[in-house]
Write a protein that holds these residues in place. Structure first.
Motif, PDB file in Angstrom:
ATOM      1  N   ILE A   1      13.029  -2.650   4.705  1.00 23.23           N
ATOM      2  CA  ILE A   1      11.921  -1.839   4.203  1.00 23.23           C
ATOM      3  C   ILE A   1      12.368  -0.952   3.053  1.00 23.23           C
ATOM      4  O   ILE A   1      11.700  -0.855   2.017  1.00 23.23           O
ATOM      5  CB  ILE A   1      11.322  -1.002   5.349  1.00 23.23           C
ATOM      6  CG1 ILE A   1      10.589  -1.923   6.333  1.00 23.23           C
ATOM      7  CG2 ILE A   1      10.377   0.071   4.817  1.00 23.23           C
ATOM      8  CD1 ILE A   1      10.166  -1.250   7.618  1.00 23.23           C
ATOM      9  N   SER A   2      13.529  -0.321   3.204  1.00 25.20           N
ATOM     10  CA  SER A   2      14.005   0.588   2.156  1.00 25.20           C
ATOM     11  C   SER A   2      14.426  -0.165   0.894  1.00 25.20           C
ATOM     12  O   SER A   2      14.456   0.419  -0.194  1.00 25.20           O
ATOM     13  CB  SER A   2      15.169   1.437   2.675  1.00 25.20           C
ATOM     14  OG  SER A   2      16.270   0.626   3.045  1.00 25.20           O
ATOM     15  N   SER A   3      14.721  -1.443   1.033  1.00 28.08           N
ATOM     16  CA  SER A   3      15.074  -2.225  -0.150  1.00 28.08           C
ATOM     17  C   SER A   3      13.840  -2.580  -0.973  1.00 28.08           C
ATOM     18  O   SER A   3      13.954  -2.915  -2.160  1.00 28.08           O
ATOM     19  CB  SER A   3      15.805  -3.510   0.261  1.00 28.08           C
ATOM     20  OG  SER A   3      14.943  -4.385   0.964  1.00 28.08           O
ATOM     21  N   VAL A   4      12.659  -2.482  -0.348  1.00 27.70           N
ATOM     22  CA  VAL A   4      11.403  -2.771  -1.038  1.00 27.70           C
ATOM     23  C   VAL A   4      10.772  -1.486  -1.578  1.00 27.70           C
ATOM     24  O   VAL A   4      10.285  -1.445  -2.715  1.00 27.70           O
ATOM     25  CB  VAL A   4      10.415  -3.487  -0.098  1.00 27.70           C
ATOM     26  CG1 VAL A   4       9.054  -3.650  -0.760  1.00 27.70           C
ATOM     27  CG2 VAL A   4      10.974  -4.834   0.332  1.00 27.70           C
ATOM     28  N   LEU A   5      10.781  -0.443  -0.760  1.00 30.63           N
ATOM     29  CA  LEU A   5      10.113   0.805  -1.118  1.00 30.63           C
ATOM     30  C   LEU A   5      11.082   1.781  -1.783  1.00 30.63           C
ATOM     31  O   LEU A   5      12.240   1.883  -1.394  1.00 30.63           O
ATOM     32  CB  LEU A   5       9.524   1.465   0.126  1.00 30.63           C
ATOM     33  CG  LEU A   5       8.455   0.682   0.887  1.00 30.63           C
ATOM     34  CD1 LEU A   5       8.018   1.464   2.125  1.00 30.63           C
ATOM     35  CD2 LEU A   5       7.258   0.381  -0.003  1.00 30.63           C
TER      36      LEU A   5
ATOM     37  N   ARG B   1       0.837  -1.201   0.000  1.00 30.65           N
ATOM     38  CA  ARG B   1       0.000   0.000   0.000  1.00 30.65           C
ATOM     39  C   ARG B   1       0.875   1.256   0.000  1.00 30.65           C
ATOM     40  O   ARG B   1       0.586   2.223  -0.712  1.00 30.65           O
ATOM     41  CB  ARG B   1      -0.917  -0.002   1.222  1.00 30.65           C
ATOM     42  CG  ARG B   1      -1.884   1.177   1.303  1.00 30.65           C
ATOM     43  CD  ARG B   1      -2.859   1.229   0.151  1.00 30.65           C
ATOM     44  NE  ARG B   1      -3.919   2.197   0.393  1.00 30.65           N
ATOM     45  CZ  ARG B   1      -4.810   2.574  -0.519  1.00 30.65           C
ATOM     46  NH1 ARG B   1      -4.761   2.045  -1.748  1.00 30.65           N
ATOM     47  NH2 ARG B   1      -5.755   3.456  -0.228  1.00 30.65           N
ATOM     48  N   LEU B   2       1.947   1.239   0.771  1.00 28.80           N
ATOM     49  CA  LEU B   2       2.866   2.374   0.777  1.00 28.80           C
ATOM     50  C   LEU B   2       3.468   2.601  -0.610  1.00 28.80           C
ATOM     51  O   LEU B   2       3.576   3.741  -1.069  1.00 28.80           O
ATOM     52  CB  LEU B   2       3.977   2.155   1.810  1.00 28.80           C
ATOM     53  CG  LEU B   2       3.555   2.297   3.274  1.00 28.80           C
ATOM     54  CD1 LEU B   2       4.634   1.722   4.192  1.00 28.80           C
ATOM     55  CD2 LEU B   2       3.296   3.763   3.628  1.00 28.80           C
ATOM     56  N   GLN B   3       3.839   1.513  -1.282  1.00 28.78           N
ATOM     57  CA  GLN B   3       4.387   1.659  -2.630  1.00 28.78           C
ATOM     58  C   GLN B   3       3.332   2.206  -3.586  1.00 28.78           C
ATOM     59  O   GLN B   3       3.645   2.977  -4.511  1.00 28.78           O
ATOM     60  CB  GLN B   3       4.940   0.332  -3.142  1.00 28.78           C
ATOM     61  CG  GLN B   3       5.727   0.450  -4.431  1.00 28.78           C
ATOM     62  CD  GLN B   3       6.947   1.359  -4.298  1.00 28.78           C
ATOM     63  OE1 GLN B   3       7.781   1.167  -3.431  1.00 28.78           O
ATOM     64  NE2 GLN B   3       7.045   2.373  -5.165  1.00 28.78           N
TER      65      GLN B   3
END
Length: 210
Positions: free
Chosen positions: A194-198, A166-168
């Motif tokens: 988290i930062s590696s995903v977003l 959802r954030l992405q």
């Protein structure tokens, strides 16, 4: 990656900056989600942070609880916002909703007018907007010149890892028009994952520096 660290008093700010805090969000009563700090805390924190070339975002929130405010509470927020600007805050953090789960546009417009000249973050009131209206809310906030949205991506009582998709979605929809600032449960332990995903350049939390 800019790490915005949320603090509720002056104590510890020097240590947090030394450990890598790139910006300070200043608020009181973290257990209630954050409220406006005292004059003394704001004055000393802003003075110290500026001596270290660190920006300060100051919470403008008269109480805990929901984000539906009375006229009197809006007037309190106006006075606090002007006061914090006079103290030299680099930005302010606030959000007003109505009973329908949408932005209280009139109150927000009045506060945004007073906030001219400093950065504005629309805080986690965003997560209380009806989900089907949140993308429209991003458009509204962009149009009003808001700089960033602080969001958990979902209910705050669930882990932020559950809301990365959802954030992405917010980030993709914002498309660089406004900063999406993830927060609520990000720590120095899970930040890398988290930062590696977003696709993000800023993060927020109370424990994001070691």
């Amino acid at each position: 990656m800019l790490k915005e660290v949320c603090v509720e008093n002056f104590e510890g700010i020097s240590t947090l900056i030394a450990k890598g805090a790139g910006r300070i969000e200043l608020c009181d009563n973290l257990s209630a989600g954050g409220t406006t700090v005292s004059h003394g805390v704001a004055a000393k924190a802003i003075e110290y942070c500026h001596s270290k070339n660190i920006k300060v975002m100051s919470m403008v929130r008269p109480r805990g609880g929901d984000f539906v405010y009375t006229n009197e509470e809006i007037e309190i927020m106006k006075l606090d916002l002007l006061h914090l600007k006079q103290l030299g805050t680099d930005g302010v953090v606030f959000g007003c909703l109505n009973h329908t789960g949408w932005i209280e546009e009139e109150a927000m417009a009045a506060l945004l007018e007073l906030a001219e000249g400093v950065e504005v973050t629309f805080h986690m009131a965003f997560d209380q907007i009806r989900p089907e209206n949140q993308l429209d809310a991003i458009d509204w906030l962009v149009k009003q010149g808001v700089h960033r949205i602080l969001t958990h991506g979902g209910p705050l009582d669930s882990e932020i890892e559950n809301h990365l998709s959802r954030l992405q979605e917010y980030i993709d929809y914002a498309a660089g028009r406004i900063i999406i600032l993830p927060g609520g449960g990000i720590t120095n332990n899970n930040l890398h994952a988290i930062s590696s995903v977003l696709n993000i350049s800023e993060v927020h939390g109370t424990r994001i520096v070691g």
